[in-house]
Design a protein around this motif. Structure first.
Motif, PDB file in Angstrom:
ATOM      1  N   UNK A 152       0.832  -1.206   0.000  1.00  0.00           N
ATOM      2  CA  UNK A 152       0.000   0.000   0.000  1.00  0.00           C
ATOM      3  C   UNK A 152       0.864   1.251   0.000  1.00  0.00           C
ATOM      4  N   UNK A 153       1.914   1.222   0.808  1.00  0.00           N
ATOM      5  CA  UNK A 153       2.824   2.369   0.868  1.00  0.00           C
ATOM      6  C   UNK A 153       3.635   2.479  -0.416  1.00  0.00           C
ATOM      7  N   UNK A 154       4.014   1.351  -0.975  1.00  0.00           N
ATOM      8  CA  UNK A 154       4.755   1.366  -2.233  1.00  0.00           C
ATOM      9  C   UNK A 154       3.932   2.001  -3.351  1.00  0.00           C
ATOM     10  N   UNK A 155       2.640   1.664  -3.394  1.00  0.00           N
ATOM     11  CA  UNK A 155       1.784   2.228  -4.431  1.00  0.00           C
ATOM     12  C   UNK A 155       1.601   3.725  -4.222  1.00  0.00           C
ATOM     13  N   UNK A 156       1.423   4.148  -2.961  1.00  0.00           N
ATOM     14  CA  UNK A 156       1.322   5.580  -2.683  1.00  0.00           C
ATOM     15  C   UNK A 156       2.583   6.304  -3.144  1.00  0.00           C
ATOM     16  N   UNK A 157       3.747   5.688  -2.904  1.00  0.00           N
ATOM     17  CA  UNK A 157       5.010   6.303  -3.321  1.00  0.00           C
ATOM     18  C   UNK A 157       5.131   6.348  -4.837  1.00  0.00           C
ATOM     19  N   UNK A 158       4.638   5.311  -5.501  1.00  0.00           N
ATOM     20  CA  UNK A 158       4.648   5.302  -6.964  1.00  0.00           C
ATOM     21  C   UNK A 158       3.835   6.474  -7.518  1.00  0.00           C
ATOM     22  N   UNK A 159       2.686   6.714  -6.923  1.00  0.00           N
ATOM     23  CA  UNK A 159       1.822   7.807  -7.370  1.00  0.00           C
ATOM     24  C   UNK A 159       2.461   9.159  -7.098  1.00  0.00           C
ATOM     25  N   UNK A 160       2.913   9.350  -5.869  1.00  0.00           N
ATOM     26  CA  UNK A 160       3.417  10.659  -5.454  1.00  0.00           C
ATOM     27  C   UNK A 160       4.809  10.967  -5.990  1.00  0.00           C
ATOM     28  N   UNK A 161       5.532   9.933  -6.383  1.00  0.00           N
ATOM     29  CA  UNK A 161       6.867  10.138  -6.919  1.00  0.00           C
ATOM     30  C   UNK A 161       6.883  10.415  -8.413  1.00  0.00           C
ATOM     31  N   UNK A 162       5.700  10.505  -9.005  1.00  0.00           N
ATOM     32  CA  UNK A 162       5.591  10.738 -10.438  1.00  0.00           C
ATOM     33  C   UNK A 162       4.828  12.038 -10.700  1.00  0.00           C
ATOM     34  N   UNK A 163       4.552  12.306 -11.968  1.00  0.00           N
ATOM     35  CA  UNK A 163       3.759  13.476 -12.352  1.00  0.00           C
ATOM     36  C   UNK A 163       2.264  13.192 -12.294  1.00  0.00           C
ATOM     37  N   UNK A 164       1.904  12.011 -11.858  1.00  0.00           N
ATOM     38  CA  UNK A 164       0.509  11.585 -11.871  1.00  0.00           C
ATOM     39  C   UNK A 164      -0.444  12.548 -11.158  1.00  0.00           C
ATOM     40  N   UNK A 165      -0.105  13.056  -9.968  1.00  0.00           N
ATOM     41  CA  UNK A 165      -1.053  13.951  -9.290  1.00  0.00           C
ATOM     42  C   UNK A 165      -1.416  15.195 -10.102  1.00  0.00           C
ATOM     43  N   UNK A 213       4.634  14.824   2.198  1.00  0.00           N
ATOM     44  CA  UNK A 213       5.211  14.981   3.535  1.00  0.00           C
ATOM     45  C   UNK A 213       4.812  13.816   4.437  1.00  0.00           C
ATOM     46  N   UNK A 214       3.575  13.395   4.344  1.00  0.00           N
ATOM     47  CA  UNK A 214       3.132  12.258   5.159  1.00  0.00           C
ATOM     48  C   UNK A 214       3.856  10.980   4.743  1.00  0.00           C
ATOM     49  N   UNK A 215       4.026  10.797   3.439  1.00  0.00           N
ATOM     50  CA  UNK A 215       4.748   9.623   2.950  1.00  0.00           C
ATOM     51  C   UNK A 215       6.171   9.592   3.496  1.00  0.00           C
ATOM     52  N   UNK A 216       6.828  10.735   3.504  1.00  0.00           N
ATOM     53  CA  UNK A 216       8.197  10.806   4.023  1.00  0.00           C
ATOM     54  C   UNK A 216       8.232  10.424   5.493  1.00  0.00           C
ATOM     55  N   UNK A 217       7.246  10.855   6.262  1.00  0.00           N
ATOM     56  CA  UNK A 217       7.202  10.500   7.688  1.00  0.00           C
ATOM     57  C   UNK A 217       7.011   9.000   7.872  1.00  0.00           C
ATOM     58  N   UNK A 218       6.146   8.408   7.071  1.00  0.00           N
ATOM     59  CA  UNK A 218       5.897   6.973   7.188  1.00  0.00           C
ATOM     60  C   UNK A 218       7.123   6.153   6.770  1.00  0.00           C
ATOM     61  N   UNK A 219       7.830   6.622   5.754  1.00  0.00           N
ATOM     62  CA  UNK A 219       9.029   5.917   5.303  1.00  0.00           C
ATOM     63  C   UNK A 219      10.160   6.036   6.325  1.00  0.00           C
ATOM     64  N   UNK A 220      10.092   7.057   7.177  1.00  0.00           N
ATOM     65  CA  UNK A 220      11.181   7.318   8.120  1.00  0.00           C
ATOM     66  C   UNK A 220      11.119   6.436   9.360  1.00  0.00           C
ATOM     67  N   UNK A 221      10.002   5.757   9.549  1.00  0.00           N
ATOM     68  CA  UNK A 221       9.866   4.909  10.731  1.00  0.00           C
ATOM     69  C   UNK A 221       9.625   3.471  10.306  1.00  0.00           C
ATOM     70  N   UNK A 222       9.933   2.555  11.196  1.00  0.00           N
ATOM     71  CA  UNK A 222       9.717   1.142  10.897  1.00  0.00           C
ATOM     72  C   UNK A 222       8.248   0.803  11.099  1.00  0.00           C
ATOM     73  N   UNK A 223       7.737  -0.225  10.393  1.00  0.00           N
ATOM     74  CA  UNK A 223       6.339  -0.617  10.579  1.00  0.00           C
ATOM     75  C   UNK A 223       5.984  -0.893  12.033  1.00  0.00           C
TER      76      UNK A 223
END
Length: 232
Positions: A80-93, A210-220
């Motif tokens: 789920x997080x990987x897909x969010x990163x795929x979306x936000x890391x591209x021009x898609x938004x 910004x939220x994605x970066x926070x989630x990636x910065x911590x362990x599950x």
């Protein structure tokens, strides 16, 4: 396509294609006893649900935010997080956003104009279940020709593969949820809920990144229980 007011809008053809692929991805088997066209291969139920799904398809940054909500609720699904990163890391938004107006019950746009060419060409049939004083439910039947056309679209226009992929991912994300449940989930985001009626709902791309970066910065294991701090 942009207009004089600066708001990017889809063409009628784009709206029709997006809606056809969304219906194709979201239809369910036709239950026994439901009066359906002979050529129907599935049914998508309720106008509200279809509109709420269309909102997430037209606002990829909001979809990414919802994926992060699900990730925090189901911390073992890193996909789920990987897909969010795929979306936000591209021009898609930016590339895929087609703004919607905020109405009394959230994001809304009449579906009839986009449905018209699908109905005219024999791809989709729309019917209603009547209640005592009003329409109780809208039904969208995907016809056999509609399924065939939906399947052929990507071979004719490979760029549409994005819509096929996203509609399937979106429907899987909200499997089992009705229109009212989806509406309530979208209202959890303050930016959405506080948009003035009659105004276009603004993007939240920076906030989502910004939220994605926070989630990636911590362990599950360190993630706290899901919150909706944005509503406070």
């Amino acid at each position: 396509m942009a207009f004089a007011d600066g708001v990017r809008r889809a063409s009628r053809w784009q709206d029709a294609v997006r809606l056809l692929l969304l219906i194709d991805a979201s239809v369910q088997p036709i239950p026994t006893g439901l009066d359906a066209p002979d050529e129907a291969v599935g049914v998508a139920r309720t106008q509200v649900r279809l509109q709420k799904l269309d909102f997430w398809l037209r606002y990829p940054d909001y979809l990414a935010y919802e994926l992060m909500n699900e990730y925090e609720a189901h911390r073992d699904d890193i996909g789920l997080l990987d897909l969010a990163e795929e979306i936000l890391g591209s021009e898609e938004p930016d590339l895929r956003r087609f703004p919607m107006l905020r109405h009394r019950f959230g994001a809304f746009e009449e579906l009839d104009e986009a449905l018209a060419p699908l109905v005219e060409k024999g791809l989709v049939r729309k019917t209603q279940i009547l209640g005592t004083n009003r329409v109780a439910e809208h039904l969208y039947f995907l016809l056999q020709l509609g399924r065939q056309v939906a399947g052929d679209l990507t071979s004719e226009a490979p760029a549409l593969e994005w819509y096929v992929t996203r509609t399937k991912q979106l429907v899987a994300l909200v499997d089992g949820l009705g229109g009212t449940q989806l509406k309530n989930r979208q209202y959890l985001l303050k930016d959405y809920a506080e948009t003035l009626i009659g105004q276009h709902i603004a993007p939240i791309t920076d906030q989502a990144r910004e939220r994605l970066a926070r989630l990636r910065a911590v362990s599950p294991a360190a993630l706290s229980a899901p919150t909706v701090e944005e509503t406070s």
